[in-house]
Design an enzyme around this catalytic site. Structure first.
Site, PDB file in Angstrom:
ATOM      1  N   GLY A  33      13.888 -22.598  33.941  1.00  0.00           N
ATOM      2  CA  GLY A  33      12.819 -23.061  33.042  1.00  0.00           C
ATOM      3  C   GLY A  33      12.234 -21.883  32.280  1.00  0.00           C
ATOM      4  N   HIS A  34      11.948 -20.787  32.994  1.00  0.00           N
ATOM      5  CA  HIS A  34      11.437 -19.586  32.325  1.00  0.00           C
ATOM      6  C   HIS A  34      12.500 -19.026  31.365  1.00  0.00           C
ATOM      7  CE1 HIS A  34       9.087 -19.378  36.228  1.00  0.00           C
ATOM      8  NE2 HIS A  34       8.120 -19.399  35.325  1.00  0.00           N
ATOM      9  N   GLY A 144       5.837 -24.142  28.972  1.00  0.00           N
ATOM     10  CA  GLY A 144       6.708 -25.269  29.320  1.00  0.00           C
ATOM     11  C   GLY A 144       5.949 -26.587  29.340  1.00  0.00           C
ATOM     12  N   GLN A 145       6.650 -27.637  28.935  1.00  0.00           N
ATOM     13  CA  GLN A 145       6.038 -28.976  28.943  1.00  0.00           C
ATOM     14  C   GLN A 145       5.851 -29.519  30.354  1.00  0.00           C
ATOM     15  OE1 GLN A 145       8.278 -32.240  27.040  1.00  0.00           O
ATOM     16  NE2 GLN A 145       7.215 -33.438  28.599  1.00  0.00           N
ATOM     17  N   LYS A 146       6.501 -28.882  31.317  1.00  0.00           N
ATOM     18  CA  LYS A 146       6.334 -29.299  32.723  1.00  0.00           C
ATOM     19  C   LYS A 146       4.845 -29.258  33.079  1.00  0.00           C
ATOM     20  CE  LYS A 146       6.656 -28.862  37.302  1.00  0.00           C
ATOM     21  NZ  LYS A 146       6.042 -27.549  37.539  1.00  0.00           N
ATOM     22  N   MET A 181      12.332 -28.061  37.202  1.00  0.00           N
ATOM     23  CA  MET A 181      12.359 -26.704  37.788  1.00  0.00           C
ATOM     24  C   MET A 181      10.946 -26.197  37.977  1.00  0.00           C
ATOM     25  SD  MET A 181      15.652 -24.866  37.137  1.00  0.00           S
ATOM     26  CE  MET A 181      17.208 -25.698  36.928  1.00  0.00           C
TER      27      MET A 181
END
Ligand code: PAF
Length: 279
Positions: A33-34, A144-146, A181
């Site tokens: 993700g990063h 991130g959209q997470k 993630m």
């Protein structure tokens, strides 16, 4: 690639950069993700700076600050492979010498969802992010959209305080089975890991129902709850929230529409997982 630990060194390094600087703020223990945020920065910017700092101010009293996963060697390797130009890796006392009296607190959009259960979390995030913005002075910062609420809160702070940085929000990166993630996935044992996929499964089920025409929020939430309830062990696991929200105001909607988000937070054992999906 440089690894700089002090604000002074970072500022001297920054002064010499001519082109666009892309910035990815992290708490380390980096994953794909990063890497996707770094890649997005790489595409748009001539220089990419990543910060690695486990920010104590965003952890509540009973949260996982001490056991938050750390592996700087692995992080440096990942950053090198992703062609990061510079890592900012400050110690605690560099960021918080101990005499601070200022916090940055964004109102309203921090009240619902995670903010309801983690009342001091977002002011910890916004305080460290504005400090990092002031130290690094990036042109573009990637989130991130997470962490949907975090990205909305940071966008709001940037707008309200006229910060000279563009905010980009990048899509969620998922494991093969759909689990979003997260560095915290490391806490999950085998049984919990198997359960964790249910978050995404339940969200996609609700999104499919939306695609088939269901707009009633209660009905959509019930679809998710039914799915998640299958894995909830009473007294051990717990649903914290399931909500359908407008992605700018983060307010719950009465009737779901295209572009709204379904957001969920669940404790699987001691691990708190969040996920979301855009309708
Ligand atoms: O998303 C995170 O990892 C953190 O909240 C951030 C943005 C690096 C601030 O500490």
């Amino acid at each position: 690639m440089r690894v700089l630990k002090t604000i002074k060194e970072l500022r001297e390094y920054r002064k010499k950069i001519m082109g666009k600087v892309g910035f990815v703020a992290t708490m380390g223990y980096l994953h794909k993700g990063h890497a996707s945020l770094i890649n997005a920065a790489r595409k748009e910017c001539s220089n990419v700076i990543v910060s690695i700092f486990v920010n104590p101010k965003q952890f509540g009293r009973n949260e996982d600050l001490d056991k938050y996963p750390r592996d700087i060697k692995r992080d440096i390797k990942l950053c090198k492979e992703a062609k990061v130009d510079c890592i900012f890796y400050p110690e605690n006392k560099e960021m918080y010498p101990g005499d601070e009296s200022t916090i940055v607190d964004v109102e309203k959009v921090t009240e619902a969802l995670c903010g309801k259960f983690r009342p001091t979390h977002f002011r910890g995030v916004t305080t460290v992010v504005i400090k990092l913005f002031n130290i690094i002075t990036p042109d573009i910062a990637y989130f991130g959209q997470k962490d949907l609420q975090q990205s909305v809160v940071i966008k709001k702070m940037t707008k309200d305080l006229n910060l000279n940085v563009e905010i980009r929000v990048c899509s969620i990166i998922r494991e093969k089975d759909g689990l979003a993630m997260s560095s915290r996935n490391k806490y999950l044992n085998i049984e919990e890991r198997a359960k964790a996929v249910t978050l995404y499964k339940s969200l996609t089920k609700a999104r499919n129902a939306f695609k088939e025409g269901i707009r009633n929020v209660k009905e959509l939430k019930t679809i998710i709850k039914k799915e998640v309830d299958k894995i909830i062990k009473k007294g051990i696991d717990q649903i914290q929230y399931i909500d359908i929200i407008d992605i700018n105001s983060l307010k719950s909607v009465k009737k779901a529409k295209k572009g709204d988000a379904i957001a969920i937070a669940v404790f699987i054992g001691k691990t708190r997982l969040i996920d979301n999906i855009i309708l």
